[in-house]
Scaffold this active site. Structure first.
Site, short mmCIF file in Angstrom:
data_model
loop_
_atom_site.label_atom_id
_atom_site.label_comp_id
_atom_site.label_asym_id
_atom_site.label_seq_id
_atom_site.Cartn_x
_atom_site.Cartn_y
_atom_site.Cartn_z
N LYS A 22 0.83 -1.20 0.00
CA LYS A 22 0.00 0.00 0.00
C LYS A 22 0.87 1.26 0.00
CE LYS A 22 -1.57 1.64 3.98
NZ LYS A 22 -1.34 3.11 4.16
N ASN A 23 1.89 1.27 0.85
CA ASN A 23 2.71 2.47 1.00
C ASN A 23 3.58 2.74 -0.23
OD1 ASN A 23 1.64 2.99 3.51
ND2 ASN A 23 3.31 1.99 4.62
N CYS A 116 -4.96 8.66 10.09
CA CYS A 116 -4.97 8.07 11.43
C CYS A 116 -4.63 9.12 12.48
CB CYS A 116 -3.94 6.95 11.52
SG CYS A 116 -4.38 5.46 10.61
N ARG A 121 2.04 14.87 12.56
CA ARG A 121 2.62 14.70 11.22
C ARG A 121 2.47 15.98 10.39
NH1 ARG A 121 1.70 8.65 8.85
NH2 ARG A 121 -0.48 8.88 9.24
N ASP A 305 5.50 1.18 11.93
CA ASP A 305 4.28 0.50 11.48
C ASP A 305 4.17 -0.93 11.99
OD1 ASP A 305 3.27 2.68 10.21
OD2 ASP A 305 3.64 1.99 8.17
N ARG A 397 -8.19 -0.07 5.67
CA ARG A 397 -7.35 0.90 4.97
C ARG A 397 -6.05 0.27 4.50
NH1 ARG A 397 -5.46 5.08 8.24
NH2 ARG A 397 -4.45 5.72 6.30
#
Length: 417
Positions: A22-23, A116, A121, A305, A397
């Site tokens: 995904k990233n 999230c 961030r 993560d 997600r």
């Protein structure tokens, strides 16, 4: 709002194939904005963040043809350079469209992104670095407005922190900037390397990806390209930890172990037994796992993560453990929920103190963010009785329907509205 119910005392059986990352996929999807030619991407994961990003790209006028885990994008006829709140609020990765839109339109308006609740961030690092390429920014009414007054010009940029998102934004924008851009203190994550590979296939001139200095020589336009997304190292790590926790013999397939080195090293120190093969990792059951102290860090350090998942494992280890979270200031939201399942975890500033040898017991819990939610899944697999995890849209997600993927490997996982 969906919830999942997990029967405890589960074992994992057989093997699981790890999907695309995904990233890695998110910035590569965004990079389609830079070109007027087709970009064909293979190995796209079926997760909600990808669906949200495709919806956002369509709002700009990108043509998207999707078939199973393959997508063809064409941004020849872009019609819009404004990203509204309703599209951007779903994920912080939306900020990645800022640079490519500026490269195409010389101006862009992006709602401040959501995602999230794991920390502030701030996007300042994105704005400060892009401004060094010739962009003027202002923030009004919850929107970031950027304008290129003359043209994008390459520059030497030193990032104050090796931010993955800021590095990705800079690389994409610099591809269509005049001259050479040098990014110092750049992020080294494998997903950065994957983005660079895709952009190079499109005709970009990039060197140094995966190091702390990336050099981009600007080109006038990009060409048609094909790219296969790398495996999802966080999903792989999650399922490796799940197998260790459930004391299962289990094979994790379609991986490159060199990108899991920090996790493998930590698990080995905890006395977990892993067989490392060319494209797979086999977890061998072991009766005793020892506690450990770790810090999260930018790649190649231990990934933030995987912090929540590792914490769930530490609860079952012999002895006490400690995790210091060095990336995000609010990434211990799962602690209260793990404690509801029987854990004994205390948080002191940026450090979680985990008591080992606990027994998880099923309960009602609430998912608070993507990785926190999967740590509850792992704990539930080992718990006595049933666990109900609410608000699993967070889980969706980043993980393909876990009741089907992991559920097909032995555990009983049921989704209900």
């Amino acid at each position: 709002m969906d919830k999942i119910i997990i029967d405890g005392k589960s074992n994992l059986i057989g093997s699981i194939d790890i999907p695309g990352s995904k990233n890695a996929a998110l910035p590569i999807l965004v990079s389609s904005l830079l070109s007027k030619k087709n970009l064909k991407i293979h190995n796209i994961p079926e997760v909600q963040d990808i669906k949200s990003m495709i919806q956002l790209l369509k709002s700009f006028g990108v043509s998207v043809i999707k078939k199973e885990n393959e997508v063809i994008l064409n941004a020849k006829n872009l019609k819009n350079n404004i990203a509204d709140y309703d599209l951007v609020r779903k994920m912080r990765a939306s900020i990645l469209v800022l640079g490519p839109l500026l490269a195409r339109f010389k101006k862009a308006t992006i709602s401040l992104p959501g995602g999230c609740a794991i920390g502030t961030r701030p996007i300042d690092i994105h704005l400060d670095s892009l401004s060094q390429l010739g962009v003027k920014f202002k923030i009004e009414n919850g929107f970031v407005k950027g304008v290129v007054e003359k043209e994008l010009v390459g520059s030497k940029i030193i990032l104050p922190f090796p931010s993955v998102g800021a590095t990705e934004n800079l690389i994409m924008t610099a591809c269509l900037s005049k001259g050479t851009t040098i990014i110092k203190n750049s992020a080294k994550e494998p997903e950065i390397i994957d983005l660079a590979k895709s952009l190079i296939a499109m005709g970009a001139k990039i060197s140094g990806s995966g190091t702390n200095t990336i050099i981009i020589k600007g080109v006038q336009n990009l060409k048609e390209a094909n790219h296969k997304i790398m495996f999802d190292r966080i999903t792989a790590g999650t399922f490796i930890i799940a197998a260790v926790m459930t004391k299962s013999k289990f094979k994790i397939q379609n991986v490159n172990s060199k990108y899991l080195k920090s996790l493998i090293q930590v698990l080995s120190k905890m006395k977990a037994k892993l067989k490392i093969q060319k494209n797979s990792i086999i977890v061998v059951p072991t009766s005793k796992i020892n506690g450990i102290n770790i810090n999260t860090a930018p790649y190649p350090g231990f990934p933030t993560d995987l912090q929540a998942q590792m914490m769930a494992l530490m609860c079952l280890a012999k002895g006490n453990s400690k995790i210091s979270e060095k990336i995000f200031e609010n990434r211990f939201l799962h602690v209260a929920e793990l404690n509801r399942l029987g854990a004994n975890i205390k948080v002191v500033k940026d450090t979680a103190l985990i008591e080992g040898n606990v027994r998880f017991r099923g309960a009602q819990v609430m998912a608070s963010d993507l990785r926190a939610s999967v740590s509850l899944v792992l704990a539930a697999l080992c718990a006595e009785g049933k666990t109900v995890i609410n608000r699993v849209y967070h889980l969706d997600r980043g993980y393909e329907k876990i009741e089907k993927t992991l559920g097909n490997c032995g555990p009983t996982i049921t989704r209900k509205k």
